[in-house]
Design an enzyme around this catalytic site. Structure first.
Site, short mmCIF file in Angstrom:
data_model
loop_
_atom_site.label_atom_id
_atom_site.label_comp_id
_atom_site.label_asym_id
_atom_site.label_seq_id
_atom_site.Cartn_x
_atom_site.Cartn_y
_atom_site.Cartn_z
N ILE A 67 0.88 -1.15 0.00
CA ILE A 67 0.00 0.00 0.00
C ILE A 67 0.92 1.21 0.00
O ILE A 67 1.86 1.30 0.79
CB ILE A 67 -0.96 0.01 1.21
CG1 ILE A 67 -1.86 1.25 1.17
CG2 ILE A 67 -0.24 -0.11 2.53
CD1 ILE A 67 -2.98 1.24 2.21
N SER A 68 0.70 2.12 -0.92
CA SER A 68 1.64 3.22 -1.13
C SER A 68 1.72 4.15 0.08
O SER A 68 0.76 4.28 0.86
CB SER A 68 1.24 4.04 -2.36
OG SER A 68 1.38 3.29 -3.53
N GLN A 69 2.86 4.78 0.21
CA GLN A 69 3.07 5.80 1.23
C GLN A 69 2.05 6.92 1.04
O GLN A 69 1.81 7.36 -0.09
CB GLN A 69 4.49 6.34 1.06
CG GLN A 69 4.90 7.40 2.05
CD GLN A 69 6.32 7.88 1.78
OE1 GLN A 69 6.98 7.41 0.85
NE2 GLN A 69 6.78 8.83 2.57
#
Length: 218
Positions: A67-69
């Site tokens: 899950i992206s930053q």
């Protein structure tokens, strides 16, 4: 992953702190910040790791994906200049967090994922949260030509080049945001389609994404 969808004062307070942190890092688009403040990022984590949900970090979700930053999600979202009703193609559904942010911004989202286990999980979880995007399973590097053209296209994985096939699926005046580079680091690239044959390309900051895999990528 969590399915209880519990969102109380503790999580809401953590989102407020995350929004303030992103403002401090230079995110200025109020609509993007409001979207970050609304989407319960902890819903994308197993309950064991809820304490990690509002840190400004990427986090593994399985199958080599993350899950992206939050900063990266906000950064890409800001570059898209979403207007309510925009038809947006998202390459790489992943956890679905970016999808939710786009929908909070008012986009009509078409999103495609190539990892079947992640795809099947996301199409269960997002509607349960109230986010009903147009979900597709397949090779995102080729886009989704049958629903083109799109006002905006966002690629959430690192590509070795800008796929020509994606450029052709942009409306004139449309914006493509894609990280381009090698497997270790990429420059965020914005491409604006200024006419049927002409494009304007702008290179921005350096990021590190998981690789975009497919016929038009790695």
């Amino acid at each position: 992953m969590a399915y209880k969808f519990v969102d109380n004062y503790r999580e809401r307070g953590a989102r407020k702190k995350l929004v303030a942190h992103l403002e401090g890092r230079g995110i200025t688009d109020k609509d993007v910040l409001n979207a970050i403040g609304k989407v319960p990022r902890h819903f994308f984590f197993d309950e064991t790791f809820w304490n990690q949900a509002y840190k400004d970090i990427a986090f593994p979700i399985g199958d080599g994906q993350t899950i992206s930053q939050p900063y990266t999600v906000a950064y890409q979202s800001e570059l898209l200049h979403i207007k309510k009703g925009d038809k947006v193609l998202e390459i790489g559904t992943g956890s679905g967090y970016q999808t939710c942010i786009l929908m909070e911004l008012g986009a009509n989202v078409y999103t495609i994922e190539r990892q079947e286990s992640i795809y099947r999980h996301t199409i269960r979880v997002l509607p349960g949260m109230g986010y009903n995007a147009n979900f597709f399973f397949g090779d995102g590097s080729k886009g989704i030509a049958e629903y083109a053209p799109y006002d905006k296209i966002i690629v959430t994985a690192g590509a070795p080049f800008v796929p020509e096939i994606l450029l052709k699926q942009l409306k004139v005046g449309g914006i493509l945001v894609i990280p381009v580079g090698d497997e270790h680091s990429q420059k965020m690239v914005t491409v604006i389609r200024v006419s049927e044959t002409d494009y304007e390309r702008i290179e921005l900051d350096t990021f590190r994404f998981v690789p975009l895999v497919g016929d038009q990528a790695w």
